[in-house]
Write a protein that holds these residues in place. Structure first.
Motif, PDB file in Angstrom:
ATOM      1  N   GLY A  96      41.925   2.382  39.907  1.00 54.83           N
ATOM      2  CA  GLY A  96      42.101   1.090  40.547  1.00 54.83           C
ATOM      3  C   GLY A  96      41.761  -0.030  39.585  1.00 54.83           C
ATOM      4  O   GLY A  96      41.887   0.088  38.373  1.00 54.83           O
ATOM      5  N   GLY A  97      41.319  -1.158  40.135  1.00 55.67           N
ATOM      6  CA  GLY A  97      40.970  -2.290  39.311  1.00 55.67           C
ATOM      7  C   GLY A  97      39.600  -2.134  38.687  1.00 55.67           C
ATOM      8  O   GLY A  97      38.734  -1.435  39.202  1.00 55.67           O
ATOM      9  N   LEU A  98      39.406  -2.821  37.548  1.00 57.27           N
ATOM     10  CA  LEU A  98      38.136  -2.778  36.846  1.00 57.27           C
ATOM     11  C   LEU A  98      37.666  -4.199  36.611  1.00 57.27           C
ATOM     12  O   LEU A  98      38.383  -5.014  36.051  1.00 57.27           O
ATOM     13  N   CYS A  99      36.467  -4.517  37.057  1.00 53.99           N
ATOM     14  CA  CYS A  99      35.877  -5.838  36.863  1.00 53.99           C
ATOM     15  C   CYS A  99      34.627  -5.680  36.021  1.00 53.99           C
ATOM     16  O   CYS A  99      33.798  -4.807  36.272  1.00 53.99           O
ATOM     17  N   ALA A 100      34.499  -6.530  35.002  1.00 57.78           N
ATOM     18  CA  ALA A 100      33.316  -6.515  34.152  1.00 57.78           C
ATOM     19  C   ALA A 100      32.801  -7.929  34.023  1.00 57.78           C
ATOM     20  O   ALA A 100      33.556  -8.888  33.909  1.00 57.78           O
ATOM     21  N   GLY A 101      31.500  -8.095  34.102  1.00 57.42           N
ATOM     22  CA  GLY A 101      30.914  -9.420  33.995  1.00 57.42           C
ATOM     23  C   GLY A 101      29.906  -9.659  35.080  1.00 57.42           C
ATOM     24  O   GLY A 101      29.922  -9.026  36.144  1.00 57.42           O
ATOM     25  N   ASP A 102      29.024 -10.642  34.819  1.00 59.07           N
ATOM     26  CA  ASP A 102      27.934 -10.841  35.751  1.00 59.07           C
ATOM     27  C   ASP A 102      28.339 -11.606  37.004  1.00 59.07           C
ATOM     28  O   ASP A 102      27.497 -11.900  37.843  1.00 59.07           O
ATOM     29  N   PHE A 103      29.633 -11.956  37.159  1.00 57.99           N
ATOM     30  CA  PHE A 103      30.086 -12.596  38.387  1.00 57.99           C
ATOM     31  C   PHE A 103      30.967 -11.669  39.219  1.00 57.99           C
ATOM     32  O   PHE A 103      31.601 -12.112  40.174  1.00 57.99           O
ATOM     33  N   CYS A 104      31.036 -10.396  38.861  1.00 58.31           N
ATOM     34  CA  CYS A 104      31.792  -9.436  39.669  1.00 58.31           C
ATOM     35  C   CYS A 104      31.044  -9.191  40.989  1.00 58.31           C
ATOM     36  O   CYS A 104      29.813  -9.073  41.012  1.00 58.31           O
ATOM     37  N   GLN A 105      31.783  -9.115  42.069  1.00 55.62           N
ATOM     38  CA  GLN A 105      31.209  -8.911  43.391  1.00 55.62           C
ATOM     39  C   GLN A 105      31.896  -7.719  44.051  1.00 55.62           C
ATOM     40  O   GLN A 105      33.035  -7.365  43.725  1.00 55.62           O
ATOM     41  N   GLY A 145      46.276  -8.096  38.185  1.00 56.22           N
ATOM     42  CA  GLY A 145      46.147  -7.018  37.222  1.00 56.22           C
ATOM     43  C   GLY A 145      44.989  -6.106  37.569  1.00 56.22           C
ATOM     44  O   GLY A 145      44.268  -6.316  38.549  1.00 56.22           O
ATOM     45  N   LEU A 146      44.806  -5.083  36.776  1.00 53.37           N
ATOM     46  CA  LEU A 146      43.794  -4.085  37.060  1.00 53.37           C
ATOM     47  C   LEU A 146      42.515  -4.296  36.265  1.00 53.37           C
ATOM     48  O   LEU A 146      41.565  -3.553  36.432  1.00 53.37           O
ATOM     49  N   LEU A 147      42.475  -5.320  35.361  1.00 56.03           N
ATOM     50  CA  LEU A 147      41.275  -5.579  34.589  1.00 56.03           C
ATOM     51  C   LEU A 147      40.897  -7.047  34.751  1.00 56.03           C
ATOM     52  O   LEU A 147      41.699  -7.943  34.546  1.00 56.03           O
ATOM     53  N   ARG A 148      39.658  -7.272  35.171  1.00 49.46           N
ATOM     54  CA  ARG A 148      39.168  -8.646  35.331  1.00 49.46           C
ATOM     55  C   ARG A 148      37.846  -8.778  34.593  1.00 49.46           C
ATOM     56  O   ARG A 148      36.946  -7.936  34.713  1.00 49.46           O
TER      57      ARG A 148
END
Length: 372
Positions: free
Chosen positions: A31-40, A48-51
């Motif tokens: 599925g999608g991938l979120c990286a960073g300290d604002f991911c919830q 897209g699948l990368l944020r």
């Protein structure tokens, strides 16, 4: 190998990560991938699948395969100190930013098509580099930032093509009108410049499809008659004629036809002869002149006037020197005339005296005859 279901997303929560997770196997995210300290939790991935969800998101490329490889970074926006909205590629090793796109850039600001043609402002480039104006006209600026700094613009619009000197008060030293004729300016491989021709036959050839052609020289600061034209025309004989014409109310001041005949409307003044034959020196004290008979003998012997020299048919001669030599001969002739005139006057006086003596003798004879 760890496989995550397609519906799941790996979410890096805003809360601090307590421990690093190291995977020594392939990781597949379905599925999608979120990286960073604002991911919830519950983050959607519509684009897209990368944020990357953080301030000034960045991707760091660290090539450990060889020494001296540059490190690179893809960065979106500047940090909170500047708030610049931009997309950049940074060379971290060289501390440079070779590529940047600012937010709000127009459509097709930079486009490379399948043939490698580059469009700036267009998605349909027609040349290796195709620029479409975002304003009134497309332009290219060439700037030297080191001292002495200077800038030039290459511009084009509906009126024509020009080069502008930005630093020197936007002067336009070069311009080609949009309706200029074919081959208005042509420089060939030999360095020959053609004006009106793509096949110049001389270092500079000016060509037009008329029965005459000319170029003009203008001195705009002149008080009167600020321009002169050099004209080539077929002429009254149809064989060609070169004309020099001060641009005023009368005709050309000089004409030279194909037969070498020259006509000038004013006086002809030259630099003066060298006077190898003496010129006015015949009047100088101590100048040794030939006698009339010796001068005449030398003239008949050589077949020309001694000071003038030979003047043969069809041979060129120096008009200035000839004029000086002819003046020398003319002055000789006048001196000889004056001498002959004086001699003739003496002969006339002698004749008159003799006539008076004869008359007196005749009178005495007449008187003696009458006395007998």
């Amino acid at each position: 190998m760890k496989v995550f279901p397609l519906c799941a997303a790996l979410v890096v929560a805003a809360s601090p990560v307590m421990a690093e997770q190291v995977f020594n196997e392939n990781v597949i995210v379905g599925g999608g991938l979120c990286a960073g300290d604002f991911c919830q939790a519950g983050t959607s991935f519509p684009e897209g699948l990368l944020r990357l969800s953080t301030q000034s998101p960045r991707i760091h490329f660290n090539d450990a395969s060889a020494v001296n490889q540059h490190e690179w970074q893809i960065r979106a926006n500047e940090d909170s100190s500047s708030y610049l909205s931009m997309f950049s590629i940074l060379d971290l090793t060289a501390a440079t930013t070779p590529f940047t796109l600012f937010g709000g850039a127009p459509d097709n600001a930079f486009w490379v098509d399948g043939h490698g043609l580059v469009g700036l402002g267009t998605s349909l480039p027609q040349q290796d580099l195709h620029i479409v104006a975002s304003g009134n006209y497309p332009g290219i600026r060439l700037e030297r930032t080191q001292a002495p700094a200077h800038s030039w613009d290459i511009l084009a619009d509906q009126t024509g093509f020009g080069i502008r000197d930005v630093t020197s008060n936007n002067k336009l030293p070069f311009f080609i009108s949009s309706d200029a004729p074919p081959w208005a300016i042509w420089l060939d491989s030999a360095g020959y410049l053609g004006l009106g021709t793509d096949d110049p036959a001389a270092p500079l050839e000016l060509r037009r499809e008329d029965s005459f052609n000319f170029f003009r020289i203008t001195a705009a600061g002149a008080t009167f008659n600020e321009s002169v034209d050099f004209v080539f025309t077929e002429g009254p004989l149809g064989t060609g004629e070169l004309r020099y014409n001060i641009v005023d109310t009368d005709g050309p001041e000089m004409r030279l036809n194909a037969d070498g005949d020259m006509r000038i409307e004013g006086a002809l003044t030259t630099g003066g002869p060298t006077c190898a034959g003496g010129c006015d020196a015949v009047f100088d004290a101590g100048f040794e002149r030939l006698s009339v008979s010796d001068h005449a003998a030398l003239m008949w012997e050589n077949g020309h006037l001694p000071a003038v020299g030979p003047t043969l048919p069809g041979e060129a001669f120096n008009v200035t020197e000839k004029m000086g030599a002819m003046l020398n001969e003319l002055e000789h002739a006048h001196i000889y005339i004056e001498e002959l005139h004086a001699e003739l006057g003496a002969q006339k006086a002698e004749k008159s005296e003799m006539q008076a003596q004869i008359a007196a003798l005749t009178a005495r004879l007449d008187a003696l005859e009458a006395a007998e």
